[in-house]
Design an enzyme around this catalytic site. Structure first.
Site, short mmCIF file in Angstrom:
data_model
loop_
_atom_site.label_atom_id
_atom_site.label_comp_id
_atom_site.label_asym_id
_atom_site.label_seq_id
_atom_site.Cartn_x
_atom_site.Cartn_y
_atom_site.Cartn_z
N LYS A 1 -10.27 6.24 5.39
CA LYS A 1 -11.98 6.03 5.42
C LYS A 1 -12.40 7.12 4.37
CE LYS A 1 -15.85 6.58 6.61
NZ LYS A 1 -16.27 6.80 5.46
N GLY B 1 -14.43 16.61 8.67
CA GLY B 1 -15.88 16.47 8.20
C GLY B 1 -16.74 17.39 8.92
N GLY C 1 -18.03 15.05 14.03
CA GLY C 1 -17.00 15.30 14.73
C GLY C 1 -17.09 14.78 16.13
N GLU D 1 -10.97 18.40 12.37
CA GLU D 1 -10.90 19.54 11.39
C GLU D 1 -12.74 19.67 10.77
OE1 GLU D 1 -8.41 21.58 10.69
OE2 GLU D 1 -6.87 20.50 11.62
N GLU E 1 -23.66 26.32 9.13
CA GLU E 1 -22.87 26.08 7.82
C GLU E 1 -23.80 25.64 6.80
OE1 GLU E 1 -20.25 22.48 7.77
OE2 GLU E 1 -18.76 24.01 6.74
P1 NAD Z 1 -19.40 14.12 7.48
O1 NAD Z 1 -19.07 14.34 8.78
O2 NAD Z 1 -20.78 13.54 6.97
O3 NAD Z 1 -18.72 12.84 6.88
C1 NAD Z 1 -17.17 12.83 6.85
C2 NAD Z 1 -16.52 11.48 6.97
O4 NAD Z 1 -16.85 10.91 8.11
C3 NAD Z 1 -17.07 10.64 6.00
O5 NAD Z 1 -16.07 9.70 5.53
C4 NAD Z 1 -18.23 9.89 6.81
O6 NAD Z 1 -18.41 8.49 5.91
C5 NAD Z 1 -17.44 9.98 7.91
N1 NAD Z 1 -18.52 9.31 9.20
C6 NAD Z 1 -20.09 9.79 9.03
N2 NAD Z 1 -20.42 9.24 10.29
C7 NAD Z 1 -19.61 8.62 11.04
C8 NAD Z 1 -19.51 8.22 12.23
N3 NAD Z 1 -20.35 7.94 12.82
N4 NAD Z 1 -18.16 7.96 12.62
C9 NAD Z 1 -17.25 7.82 11.79
N5 NAD Z 1 -17.17 8.33 10.65
C10 NAD Z 1 -18.37 8.80 10.42
O7 NAD Z 1 -18.96 15.31 6.70
P2 NAD Z 1 -19.21 15.42 4.99
O8 NAD Z 1 -20.50 15.71 4.56
O9 NAD Z 1 -18.44 14.29 4.23
O10 NAD Z 1 -18.24 16.92 4.61
C11 NAD Z 1 -18.68 18.28 4.82
C12 NAD Z 1 -18.20 18.57 6.17
O11 NAD Z 1 -16.78 18.51 6.40
C13 NAD Z 1 -18.30 20.00 6.42
O12 NAD Z 1 -18.97 20.17 7.71
C14 NAD Z 1 -17.40 20.76 6.22
O13 NAD Z 1 -16.88 21.82 6.93
C15 NAD Z 1 -16.19 19.96 6.67
N6 NAD Z 1 -14.79 19.89 6.34
C16 NAD Z 1 -14.06 20.52 7.09
C17 NAD Z 1 -12.64 20.77 6.66
C18 NAD Z 1 -11.71 21.41 7.49
O14 NAD Z 1 -10.36 21.36 7.26
N7 NAD Z 1 -11.98 21.87 8.78
C19 NAD Z 1 -12.29 20.52 5.27
C20 NAD Z 1 -13.22 19.64 4.45
C21 NAD Z 1 -14.41 19.55 4.97
#
Ligand code: NAD
Length: 481
Positions: free
Chosen positions: A161, A214, A219, A236, A371
């Site tokens: 996804k 994410g 998370g 992550e 962040e």
């Molecule tokens: P996000 O958490 O908004 O979204 C991540 C994913 O989760 C997307 O596919 C989104 O559609 C999905 N999502 C959103 N709500 C959800 C729910 N309720 N249930 C299931 N899935 C859901 O993150 P983002 O804005 O896309 O990315 C940025 C974040 O990702 C930052 O916090 C960054 O630090 C983190 N990140 C972490 C790593 C790592 O390896 N630790 C790597 C890259 C990005």
């Protein structure tokens, strides 16, 4: 409730619509869950000899390389990241990770035997089943490839996804996986908004594992969904990483690397070194150079080869980043450069933001603790190793850190005291398929990559065989009147 059925995909460099992609609805989710479950439980995938599994996964790697130019363009169009980054980092690294786990799956899955008194334990590594891979928008193809390569190599069936902001290369990856010859239903891609389908997918019993990358907020929600049927989960999440520059570091290297470690991908990196701590003896010199070079960073559309920094992913992301800079100023931080929307007419339509450098940031300020996920660097001074370790560890996150010094012993000692999952010494951002990566504290749990990351996608079964010489095991005697 399902959202609107079509998602408009925006080029963040100019706000133009580049694609309109259908969003999965309830019936699509049902179909994909059923199909994935059947592919794992009844399909030919698990019966394939490991050598054939390896070949199919190698085909995915080749498929990515065959389309490398097209994928790099697409990634840049969709995310705004400079084309040099997509071309030389995201795409080749995506192909590489499939190649590595294909070539190493037999070794990584080898069973182990433990000899016991009158018994033998065989430790067998099995796939977990249907694995849901949820990825963010900052490295859409690369993070999808990390997860998919490991999950498939371990024998799982996957449902990927992507973020609904950046689904284009993930959809291409789905096509490449189908073209690679994987049996039907083994690699699935669902384009959907996480808000509307996340809970359905994550809490469905047909999903055995969730591998999530994410934000911290999402998370935590996923942690809740996964608890409903106690499924395997890796998280992550975000970071607030620290770069520590000691006075004996090569100043030019430290400045150039610090720029890279916060401004690459517009600062939208989980491992962004957003807090740079510089030993007081070299602080002024470092900051003068750092600010000078920050001002020279060339902003522009991602597809322009001269561009060093593209736009942020969206208007709302830009508002959030700007909000952090404004709040920091109000709280008493000193803005040394940037931190605003550029005025030039050619950048007007995109979500551009001038890279910002903030000094005199106190640990209580939001910009120090939270962040930002944008091009905002904090440059603070320190006067002793103990002080800087305390500052670096003064965070709810624990993803990464870097240390710059010529003194290997000191670096080693400091690395041991830093509460983060990866500490780079005299370098930054090195990821290899061979070496595990993952955060501590609120940066999540579980690893990606390396043996440890790969084994997250496998479950360990202990097959315990009695070897008592007379075939009468101890249990025979307990009630054996
Ligand atoms: P996000 O958490 O908004 O979204 C991540 C994913 O989760 C997307 O596919 C989104 O559609 C999905 N999502 C959103 N709500 C959800 C729910 N309720 N249930 C299931 N899935 C859901 O993150 P983002 O804005 O896309 O990315 C940025 C974040 O990702 C930052 O916090 C960054 O630090 C983190 N990140 C972490 C790593 C790592 O390896 N630790 C790597 C890259 C990005």
């Amino acid at each position: 409730m399902m959202a609107a059925s079509i998602q408009k995909i925006i080029n963040p460099s100019n706000s133009e619509i580049i694609a309109e992609i259908p969003l999965a609805q309830s019936k699509d989710l049902e179909l994909v869950l059923t199909q994935a479950r059947q592919a794992f439980d009844q399909g030919p995938w698990l019966k394939l000899p490991l050598k054939e599994r390896k070949e199919l996964i190698l085909n995915i790697s080749r498929g990515i390389l065959d389309k490398a130019g097209e994928l790099a363009n697409l990634e840049t169009l969709n995310t705004g990241k400079p084309i040099k980054e997509s071309t030389f980092m995201d795409i080749p690294s995506s192909a590489k990770v499939f190649e590595y786990f294909a070539n190493n799956l037999e070794r990584l899955l080898e069973s182990e035997t433990v000899q016991l008194e009158n018994a033998q334990s065989r430790l067998v590594r099995e796939p977990r089943g249907v694995v849901l891979l949820i990825v963010p928008w900052n490295y859409p193809l690369l993070i999808a490839s990390w997860k998919m390569s490991q999950a498939l190599a371990a024998g799982n069936v996957v449902i990927l996804k992507p973020s609904s902001l950046t689904p284009l290369t993930a959809l291409e990856l789905g096509k490449i996986a189908c073209g690679a010859g994987l049996p039907v239903g083994v690699a699935n891609v669902v384009n959907a908004s996480g808000d509307s389908v996340g809970e359905t997918l994550c809490s469905d019993k047909r999903v055995d594992m969730i591998s999530f990358t994410g934000s911290n907020i999402v998370g935590k929600e996923i942690l809740g969904y996964a608890s409903k049927n106690v499924k395997k989960l890796t998280l992550e999440l975000g970071g607030k990483s620290a770069s520590i520059i000691l006075k004996d570091a090569d100043l030019e290297v430290a400045v150039n690397s610090a720029l890279c470690s916060i401004f690459l991908n517009q600062g939208q990196m989980c491992t962004a070194m957003s807090r740079i701590f510089i030993e007081d003896d070299i602080y002024d010199k470092f900051v003068i150079e750092f600010v000078k070079k920050t001002k020279q960073i060339k902003l522009g559309p991602g597809l322009d080869y001269e561009t060093q920094m593209g736009p942020l992913i969206s208007e709302s992301q830009r508002k959030k980043v700007l909000g952090y800079v404004e709040k920091a100023k109000k709280e008493g931080a000193r803005l040394l450069c940037g931190g605003k929307i550029p005025g030039s007419p050619e950048l007007k339509k995109g979500f551009f933001f001038e890279p910002a450098v903030l000094a005199e940031v106190k640990p209580v300020m939001s910009v120090f603790q939270e962040e930002v996920f944008g091009p905002v660097a904090i440059v603070n001074k320190f006067s002793s190793p103990d002080e800087v370790i305390d500052l670096a560890n003064n965070s709810d996150f624990g993803l990464a850190a870097s240390i710059w010094t010529k003194d290997a012993c000191k670096a080693n000692e400091m690395a041991g005291k830093i509460n983060a999952g990866i500490v780079w010494v005299n370098t930054y951002g090195m990821f290899y398929p061979e070496a595990p990566y993952g955060g501590f504290k609120q940066s999540g749990f579980g690893k990606e990559l390396g043996r440890e990351g790969f084994l997250e996608y496998a479950r360990l079964k202990n097959i315990f065989v009695d070897k008592t010489p007379d075939s009468k095991p101890l249990v025979n005697f307990w009630y054996g009147f």
